[in-house]
Design a protein around this motif. Structure first.
Motif, short mmCIF file in Angstrom:
data_model
loop_
_atom_site.label_atom_id
_atom_site.label_comp_id
_atom_site.label_asym_id
_atom_site.label_seq_id
_atom_site.Cartn_x
_atom_site.Cartn_y
_atom_site.Cartn_z
N HIS A 96 0.80 -1.24 0.00
CA HIS A 96 0.00 0.00 0.00
C HIS A 96 0.83 1.28 0.00
O HIS A 96 0.30 2.36 -0.17
N LYS A 97 2.14 1.13 0.23
CA LYS A 97 3.03 2.28 0.26
C LYS A 97 2.47 3.44 1.10
O LYS A 97 2.33 4.58 0.63
N PRO A 98 2.17 3.19 2.36
CA PRO A 98 1.60 4.24 3.21
C PRO A 98 2.68 5.20 3.68
O PRO A 98 3.86 4.87 3.66
N GLU A 99 2.25 6.39 4.07
CA GLU A 99 3.19 7.32 4.71
C GLU A 99 3.32 6.99 6.20
O GLU A 99 4.30 7.33 6.84
N LEU A 100 2.25 6.35 6.74
CA LEU A 100 2.17 6.14 8.19
C LEU A 100 1.86 4.69 8.52
O LEU A 100 1.16 4.01 7.77
N ASP A 119 7.98 6.56 16.20
CA ASP A 119 8.21 7.99 16.00
C ASP A 119 7.29 8.84 16.85
O ASP A 119 7.58 10.00 17.14
N PHE A 120 6.14 8.26 17.22
CA PHE A 120 5.14 9.09 17.89
C PHE A 120 4.25 8.23 18.76
O PHE A 120 3.85 7.13 18.37
N TYR A 121 3.94 8.75 19.95
CA TYR A 121 2.98 8.08 20.82
C TYR A 121 1.75 8.97 20.95
O TYR A 121 1.88 10.17 21.22
N GLY A 122 0.58 8.43 20.70
CA GLY A 122 -0.66 9.21 20.82
C GLY A 122 -1.47 8.74 22.01
O GLY A 122 -1.73 7.55 22.15
N ARG A 123 -1.86 9.67 22.86
CA ARG A 123 -2.67 9.30 24.02
C ARG A 123 -4.12 9.11 23.61
O ARG A 123 -4.81 8.25 24.12
N THR A 124 -4.57 9.92 22.67
CA THR A 124 -5.96 9.82 22.21
C THR A 124 -5.99 9.66 20.70
O THR A 124 -4.99 9.93 20.01
N ALA A 125 -7.16 9.29 20.19
CA ALA A 125 -7.32 9.17 18.74
C ALA A 125 -7.09 10.53 18.07
O ALA A 125 -6.52 10.61 16.98
N GLN A 126 -7.54 11.57 18.73
CA GLN A 126 -7.38 12.90 18.16
C GLN A 126 -5.91 13.30 18.09
O GLN A 126 -5.49 13.95 17.14
N ASP A 127 -5.11 12.88 19.07
CA ASP A 127 -3.65 13.09 18.99
C ASP A 127 -3.13 12.51 17.68
O ASP A 127 -2.27 13.07 17.02
N GLY A 128 -3.67 11.33 17.35
CA GLY A 128 -3.25 10.64 16.12
C GLY A 128 -3.60 11.44 14.88
O GLY A 128 -2.81 11.55 13.95
N VAL A 129 -4.80 12.02 14.87
CA VAL A 129 -5.23 12.82 13.71
C VAL A 129 -4.30 14.02 13.54
O VAL A 129 -3.82 14.32 12.44
N ILE A 130 -4.05 14.71 14.64
CA ILE A 130 -3.21 15.92 14.58
C ILE A 130 -1.80 15.57 14.09
O ILE A 130 -1.26 16.22 13.20
N ALA A 131 -1.24 14.50 14.67
CA ALA A 131 0.12 14.12 14.28
C ALA A 131 0.16 13.64 12.84
O ALA A 131 1.08 13.97 12.09
N ALA A 132 -0.88 12.88 12.44
CA ALA A 132 -0.90 12.37 11.06
C ALA A 132 -0.94 13.54 10.09
O ALA A 132 -0.18 13.59 9.12
#
Lengths: 373, 212
Positions: free
Chosen positions: B136-140, B190-203
């Protein structure tokens, strides 16, 4: 039999019970009591197969007591009896069991699925929660009720064993609110959507379930002569739900259960996993000096102390990650901070939730030893 | 930029209002993309309210479900149009852990924010992450676990990605009940997200998308 302290097990039991009761009543005992918790680590520490620990009542009691008493001077164990069927009973969920669904030495895991359907809310109201839930166990979790009852019959002997060894079985039974049952049965996502799309039906079912759960809890407290019991909150944590939902579907039910347990003379241990920071203040509405708030490292226990310190005993909260990946020095330092800032009065030292299965032995020992001197 | 009535309805969790507005717009011949963009703007509002503490996880889940329901009639139109996705994430709960709730929430929230999610499910073999990255060649890449015993599986999965020579091609996000920054350092994420929204912002940050 006397111990190396020259005291009989009964004397030690009474001394430790008093230490715990002093902490619960917000007093300052001679030292901070320590109450380790968690069934899986003892098996790993003593080389007992997880399949045996999870399903053999005699093995689980002995293993848990032996492993924790082997660490040094503990005041008791939160839950010295364990059987994996408890998870199905309280969460209305299937569980993958080691030796059956998983390799023999792996940890059990809750297999979350939608076993409960929206029509069940109406069925609970129509049939009554008791008959409904027994039918649910029989049809959707076959064997769970029978396994649970067989295990429950062995609990008195585990409690006697604790007392014979001078330690307090502090909270060996688990109760919880209807929210946790339904959330487990529906699966979390579907249940949260139910709270928006069929809120009145959910509430009606909860209101039908609560008196049944309270009566059952009263019976367990009387039958086993419990010092305390867990009232568990997992998925009902503040961090997961909007304040108005928490006020409607969570807090009133905990309040009802807590007040009934206190009326029965038992200590409700609010075993609250995940983050409850937002609603800590609300716990001041629960009876003063009668309960324990047990946190798992996700709620800020230091902040909770500032808000609740004159009202409720706190317990915790060495994080699971620290037991698994940390060092004894790190654990000792954290425990000392807990003892001085959250204790020394109104505080019981423990793991945040369970000591995890892969905790390093020296880290668990460091926690127990940190209360001395 | 002012908020459109549809974005506002989405942001306010007005389920029937959002669905009715989508139907009206389709009937009026509006382009499916622009309707989708309005729904996504509504999801941004939801994200902002989550960040500010006004919304909680329950609202994120409800919002994502409204997004899915309201956006359903757009699917046919979107198929024939060119992709407007911001990027791709390969996501899974690591080997020896079957807990899917946290992973599913992240999948739902990311996809309703314009990120394509390749969900590998639970108990994902290390090599399956590698194969999915190749395909899928994802960025993340996102990895989740609830058990502390799965930390080593997370570490091994990242090691497998490294050994396959793909580590520099992806940013690796981790999350889950016991996960914290110490764990992220331990497993090499590379990144730890505490919440799903943390993941959205970092992504979005990693994908070079402004937060509006």
């Amino acid at each position: 039999m006397s111990t190396d302290t020259g005291k009989s097990p009964e004397q030690l039991y009474q001394e430790r019970l008093q230490r715990l009761r002093t902490a619960v009543a917000l007093g300052t005992p001679d030292r901070v009591p320590v109450l380790p918790n968690g069934p899986a680590w003892p098996a790993r520490a003593l080389g007992v197969k997880m399949s045996e620990l999870a399903t053999n009542a005699e093995v689980s009691g002995r293993t848990i007591i032996d492993a924790y008493t082997g660490l040094g001077e503990i005041d008791g164990i939160q839950s010295p009896a364990y059987h994996v069927s408890t998870l199905s009973i309280q969460w209305l969920s299937r569980v993958k069991v080691p030796g059956k669904d998983l390799p023999e030495d792996e940890l059990w895991q809750v297999d979350e699925a939608e076993l409960m359907i929206p029509d069940d809310y109406d069925a609970i109201v129509a049939l009554g929660f008791g008959p409904w839930v027994e039918r649910y166990y029989a049809e959707r979790l076959p064997g769970s009720r029978e396994a649970f009852n067989a295990w429950a019959a062995t609990i008195p002997s585990v409690l006697r064993e604790c007392r014979d060894r001078g330690i307090v079985p502090f909270s060996p039974a688990v109760g919880t609110i209807p929210y946790e049952y339904f959330c487990g049965g529906r699966s979390m996502k579907e249940f949260l959507l139910d709270l928006y799309r069929r809120a009145d039906k959910v509430q009606a079912a909860m209101d039908a379930a609560l008196p049944v759960l309270i009566e059952s809890m009263r019976g367990v407290i009387r039958g086993l002569g419990l010092v305390g019991l867990w009232l568990g909150g997992w998925r009902s944590a503040s961090e997961f739900i909007a304040p108005r939902l928490w006020e409607r579907f969570v807090f009133p039910y905990f309040k009802g259960m807590v007040e009934a347990a206190v009326e029965e003379g038992a200590i409700p241990v609010l075993h609250f996993d995940a983050n409850w920071d937002r609603d800590i203040e609300r716990l001041r509405d629960l009876p003063k000096g009668k309960c324990v708030l047990s946190l798992d490292g996700k709620t800020d226990i230091f902040r909770a102390k500032k808000i609740l310190g004159d009202h409720m005993c706190l317990m915790g909260d060495v994080p699971p990650r620290m037991f698994s990946l940390g060092t004894p020095g790190e654990v000792t330092e954290y425990c000392k901070r807990l003892i001085s800032e959250v204790g020394p009065g109104g505080f019981i030292l423990s793991s945040g939730c369970d000591v995890p299965i892969d905790a390093k032995y020296e880290n668990v020992k460091a926690m127990v030893e940190s209360v001395a001197g | 930029m002012s908020t459109s009535p549809l974005a506002q309805a989405m942001g306010d969790l007005d389920e029937s209002g959002a669905c009715a507005l989508v139907a009206e717009k389709l009937a009026a011949g509006e382009a499916t993309f622009s309707i989708l963009e309005e729904l996504q703007a509504g999801m941004s509002l939801v994200g902002e309210r989550f960040e500010s503490g006004e919304y909680y996880l329950s609202e994120l889940i409800y919002a994502a479900d409204i997004f899915k329901k309201a956006g359903d009639p757009l699917q046919e139109g979107l198929k024939s149009a060119s992709s407007n996705k911001l990027g791709t994430i390969v996501l899974g709960t690591v080997k020896n852990d079957i807990h899917d709730f946290g992973k599913d929430i992240v999948a739902t929230v990311l996809s309703s924010n314009g990120i394509e999610v390749v969900d590998l499910g639970v108990n994902v073999e290390h090599e399956a992450f590698v194969a999915a990255i190749r395909e899928h060649k994802p960025e993340l890449v996102g990895m989740s676990c609830l058990l502390t015993t799965a930390f080593d599986d997370m570490k091994d999965a990242i090691q497998a990605i490294e050994e396959a020579g793909l580590r520099d091609d992806v940013k690796i996000f981790i999350g889950g009940g016991p996960v914290d920054q110490v764990c992220a350092d331990y497993v090499g994420a590379d990144f730890y997200g505490r919440t799903a929204q943390d993941g959205v912002i970092a992504a979005k940050r990693y994908l070079g998308v402004s937060q509006k």
